[in-house]
Scaffold this motif. Structure first.
Motif, PDB file in Angstrom:
ATOM      1  N   TRP A  71       0.839  -1.203   0.000  1.00  0.00           N
ATOM      2  CA  TRP A  71       0.000   0.000   0.000  1.00  0.00           C
ATOM      3  C   TRP A  71       0.871   1.249   0.000  1.00  0.00           C
ATOM      4  N   ALA A  72       1.892   1.293   0.858  1.00  0.00           N
ATOM      5  CA  ALA A  72       2.720   2.489   0.978  1.00  0.00           C
ATOM      6  C   ALA A  72       3.501   2.756  -0.303  1.00  0.00           C
ATOM      7  N   LEU A  73       4.031   1.706  -0.932  1.00  0.00           N
ATOM      8  CA  LEU A  73       4.812   1.902  -2.153  1.00  0.00           C
ATOM      9  C   LEU A  73       3.924   2.403  -3.291  1.00  0.00           C
ATOM     10  N   VAL A  74       2.775   1.771  -3.475  1.00  0.00           N
ATOM     11  CA  VAL A  74       1.877   2.201  -4.551  1.00  0.00           C
ATOM     12  C   VAL A  74       1.379   3.621  -4.309  1.00  0.00           C
ATOM     13  N   ARG A  75       1.040   3.946  -3.081  1.00  0.00           N
ATOM     14  CA  ARG A  75       0.603   5.300  -2.762  1.00  0.00           C
ATOM     15  C   ARG A  75       1.702   6.319  -3.085  1.00  0.00           C
ATOM     16  N   THR A  76       2.943   5.988  -2.698  1.00  0.00           N
ATOM     17  CA  THR A  76       4.077   6.876  -2.964  1.00  0.00           C
ATOM     18  C   THR A  76       4.277   7.090  -4.458  1.00  0.00           C
ATOM     19  N   LEU A  77       4.192   6.013  -5.238  1.00  0.00           N
ATOM     20  CA  LEU A  77       4.425   6.110  -6.673  1.00  0.00           C
ATOM     21  C   LEU A  77       3.280   6.804  -7.400  1.00  0.00           C
ATOM     22  N   ARG A  78       2.055   6.601  -6.926  1.00  0.00           N
ATOM     23  CA  ARG A  78       0.927   7.280  -7.560  1.00  0.00           C
ATOM     24  C   ARG A  78       0.989   8.785  -7.313  1.00  0.00           C
ATOM     25  N   GLU A  79       1.433   9.183  -6.133  1.00  0.00           N
ATOM     26  CA  GLU A  79       1.477  10.613  -5.810  1.00  0.00           C
ATOM     27  C   GLU A  79       2.519  11.340  -6.648  1.00  0.00           C
ATOM     28  N   ASN A  80       3.624  10.661  -6.977  1.00  0.00           N
ATOM     29  CA  ASN A  80       4.665  11.285  -7.796  1.00  0.00           C
ATOM     30  C   ASN A  80       5.354  10.209  -8.616  1.00  0.00           C
ATOM     31  N   PRO A  81       4.896   9.957  -9.833  1.00  0.00           N
ATOM     32  CA  PRO A  81       5.435   8.858 -10.641  1.00  0.00           C
ATOM     33  C   PRO A  81       6.892   9.042 -11.051  1.00  0.00           C
ATOM     34  N   GLU A  82       7.438  10.258 -11.005  1.00  0.00           N
ATOM     35  CA  GLU A  82       8.776  10.522 -11.515  1.00  0.00           C
ATOM     36  C   GLU A  82       9.831  10.597 -10.412  1.00  0.00           C
ATOM     37  N   GLN A  83       9.565  10.047  -9.245  1.00  0.00           N
ATOM     38  CA  GLN A  83      10.529  10.089  -8.154  1.00  0.00           C
ATOM     39  C   GLN A  83      11.764   9.242  -8.462  1.00  0.00           C
ATOM     40  N   SER A  84      12.858   9.613  -7.815  1.00  0.00           N
ATOM     41  CA  SER A  84      14.055   8.789  -7.891  1.00  0.00           C
ATOM     42  C   SER A  84      13.904   7.600  -6.955  1.00  0.00           C
ATOM     43  N   TYR A  85      14.792   6.625  -7.122  1.00  0.00           N
ATOM     44  CA  TYR A  85      14.754   5.451  -6.254  1.00  0.00           C
ATOM     45  C   TYR A  85      14.943   5.825  -4.787  1.00  0.00           C
ATOM     46  N   ILE A  86      15.875   6.738  -4.533  1.00  0.00           N
ATOM     47  CA  ILE A  86      16.112   7.115  -3.142  1.00  0.00           C
ATOM     48  C   ILE A  86      14.904   7.841  -2.565  1.00  0.00           C
ATOM     49  N   THR A 129       8.386   6.064   1.102  1.00  0.00           N
ATOM     50  CA  THR A 129       7.695   4.856   1.547  1.00  0.00           C
ATOM     51  C   THR A 129       7.925   4.642   3.041  1.00  0.00           C
ATOM     52  N   ARG A 130       9.159   4.869   3.500  1.00  0.00           N
ATOM     53  CA  ARG A 130       9.417   4.764   4.950  1.00  0.00           C
ATOM     54  C   ARG A 130       8.578   5.770   5.724  1.00  0.00           C
ATOM     55  N   GLU A 131       8.478   6.995   5.199  1.00  0.00           N
ATOM     56  CA  GLU A 131       7.693   8.015   5.892  1.00  0.00           C
ATOM     57  C   GLU A 131       6.233   7.597   6.015  1.00  0.00           C
ATOM     58  N   GLU A 132       5.695   7.004   4.944  1.00  0.00           N
ATOM     59  CA  GLU A 132       4.321   6.506   4.998  1.00  0.00           C
ATOM     60  C   GLU A 132       4.180   5.421   6.058  1.00  0.00           C
ATOM     61  N   LEU A 133       5.104   4.459   6.057  1.00  0.00           N
ATOM     62  CA  LEU A 133       5.013   3.343   6.990  1.00  0.00           C
ATOM     63  C   LEU A 133       5.223   3.783   8.433  1.00  0.00           C
ATOM     64  N   ALA A 134       6.143   4.753   8.633  1.00  0.00           N
ATOM     65  CA  ALA A 134       6.511   5.150   9.989  1.00  0.00           C
ATOM     66  C   ALA A 134       5.350   5.755  10.761  1.00  0.00           C
ATOM     67  N   GLN A 135       4.305   6.188  10.058  1.00  0.00           N
ATOM     68  CA  GLN A 135       3.160   6.772  10.750  1.00  0.00           C
ATOM     69  C   GLN A 135       2.411   5.745  11.594  1.00  0.00           C
ATOM     70  N   LYS A 136       2.508   4.452  11.205  1.00  0.00           N
ATOM     71  CA  LYS A 136       1.756   3.423  11.926  1.00  0.00           C
ATOM     72  C   LYS A 136       2.557   2.167  12.237  1.00  0.00           C
ATOM     73  N   TYR A 137       3.682   1.929  11.532  1.00  0.00           N
ATOM     74  CA  TYR A 137       4.335   0.633  11.615  1.00  0.00           C
ATOM     75  C   TYR A 137       5.822   0.790  11.931  1.00  0.00           C
ATOM     76  N   LEU A 158      21.310   6.062  -7.108  1.00  0.00           N
ATOM     77  CA  LEU A 158      19.981   6.045  -6.508  1.00  0.00           C
ATOM     78  C   LEU A 158      19.188   7.302  -6.816  1.00  0.00           C
ATOM     79  N   ASP A 159      19.839   8.312  -7.375  1.00  0.00           N
ATOM     80  CA  ASP A 159      19.128   9.548  -7.704  1.00  0.00           C
ATOM     81  C   ASP A 159      18.456   9.497  -9.067  1.00  0.00           C
ATOM     82  N   GLN A 160      18.658   8.420  -9.816  1.00  0.00           N
ATOM     83  CA  GLN A 160      17.969   8.321 -11.095  1.00  0.00           C
ATOM     84  C   GLN A 160      16.514   7.947 -10.858  1.00  0.00           C
ATOM     85  N   PRO A 161      15.625   8.391 -11.741  1.00  0.00           N
ATOM     86  CA  PRO A 161      14.200   8.088 -11.551  1.00  0.00           C
ATOM     87  C   PRO A 161      13.884   6.636 -11.861  1.00  0.00           C
ATOM     88  N   LEU A 162      12.777   6.171 -11.307  1.00  0.00           N
ATOM     89  CA  LEU A 162      12.273   4.849 -11.656  1.00  0.00           C
ATOM     90  C   LEU A 162      11.736   4.963 -13.082  1.00  0.00           C
TER      91      LEU A 162
END
Length: 325
Positions: A268-283, A289-297, A311-315
């Protein structure tokens, strides 16, 4: 012309003592994301989904060990340069004894028939998934399961700390913390129980530092990383593989509910992160994704790579490696 292929695996283990709730939903959510956001075709020729839905029982789409290995073979062989591949697994992950490893264990995934036919260990997964790959293809992997950090034995591992810095510092701090806790036990005098507790803590610290496997006197990269030391020198393969895993080897991955629907927290966290900004880098994907998870897990996602890549290149949608080997 490059091709996009995806293998999506979701196992709920229906009717067993190991039943989960959200793994098939994870596979379906990933399928929707790849089709809607990443230009993948949902046709059977390009995308295969294995799940233990009752209608799949007895078919090649039921996620037995044999069918999973056949699906992996379909995904990573007979590909052309520039092909973009995706593999996701949502289900149980485990560990089995392997006394030849410093940790004493192999990480595994658990097919639907693992009680009868065993788990699939990380070394076997690497040989099936990574080793046969065309080096001019790019493979992205998502493993949402417990003990998933080394599930494919990729040589370079990146983890974010509490501030979002991506390096190994959180693991190092954990080992140092165990040593300091052992030292602190002796404040106020010695006792046999304190000595026993200190031995346990120091043993744990030794395991943590051994787990880093950075003992070959190799040069580290700018992030302070050297290859993980597996039995094979996987770092010489240089395959264009990027794996997001739901947690470190010593952690569990949450099966949860989002908006009333069962799902894996990492998926859930990874898909949410990628949907919000499809052009993010890997880092950025790893950090967000960690920030999303850290809110509850408490689980800490990590990124493992087949080489020392930028790691700065985009997915990106095609294979563009930046490596220093």
């Amino acid at each position: 012309m490059s091709r996009r292929k995806a293998l999506l695996i979701g196992i709920n283990y229906y009717g067993t003592d190991h039943e989960l709730n959200g793994c098939i939903n994870d596979a379906e959510n990933i399928r929707n994301f790849l089709v809607e956001e990443r230009g993948f075709s949902p046709s059977d020729h390009d995308m295969v989904m294995l799940s233990d839905s009752p209608e799949n029982e007895g078919t090649p789409f039921f996620p037995t060990a044999a069918n999973i290995m056949a699906g992996i073979n379909w995904l990573v062989t007979r590909n052309q340069p520039g092909d973009v591949l995706w593999l996701s697994y949502s289900g149980h992950g485990g560990q089995v004894r392997n006394d030849e490893r410093e940790s004493g264990f192999d990480d595994t995934i658990c097919p639907v028939d693992f009680m009868e036919n065993g788990q699939i260990p990380s070394q076997k997964l690497h040989r099936a998934i990574v080793s046969p790959m065309n080096p001019e293809c790019r493979l992205t992997i998502l493993f949402d399961c417990c003990h998933s950090g080394s599930a494919c034995e990729l040589p370079y591992v990146y983890r974010p700390d509490e501030e979002g810095n991506v390096n190994m510092v959180d693991t190092i701090k954990q080992g140092i913390g165990l040593i300091r806790a052992a030292e602190g036990l002796f404040e106020g005098g010695f006792s046999m129980s304190k000595i026993d507790d200190a031995k346990m803590l120091l043993g744990g610290a030794t395991d943590f530092f051994n787990g880093l496997h950075h003992r070959r006197n190799q040069d580290v990269d700018e992030d302070g990383l050297a290859p993980e030391e597996f039995e094979e020198h996987w770092e010489t393969e240089g395959k264009d593989v990027w794996m997001f895993s739901g947690c470190a080897d010593n952690q569990t991955s949450a099966d949860t509910s989002i908006a009333g629907a069962p799902t894996g927290a990492m998926s859930w966290a990874l898909v949410r992160t990628l949907r919000e900004n499809p052009e993010q880098s890997y880092i950025n994907i790893l950090q967000n994704t960690r920030e999303e998870l850290a809110q509850k897990y408490s689980q800490i996602p990590q990124l493992s790579c087949g080489g020392r890549y930028d790691l700065d290149q985009p997915l990106v949608k095609t294979s563009h490696k930046v490596a220093s080997r």
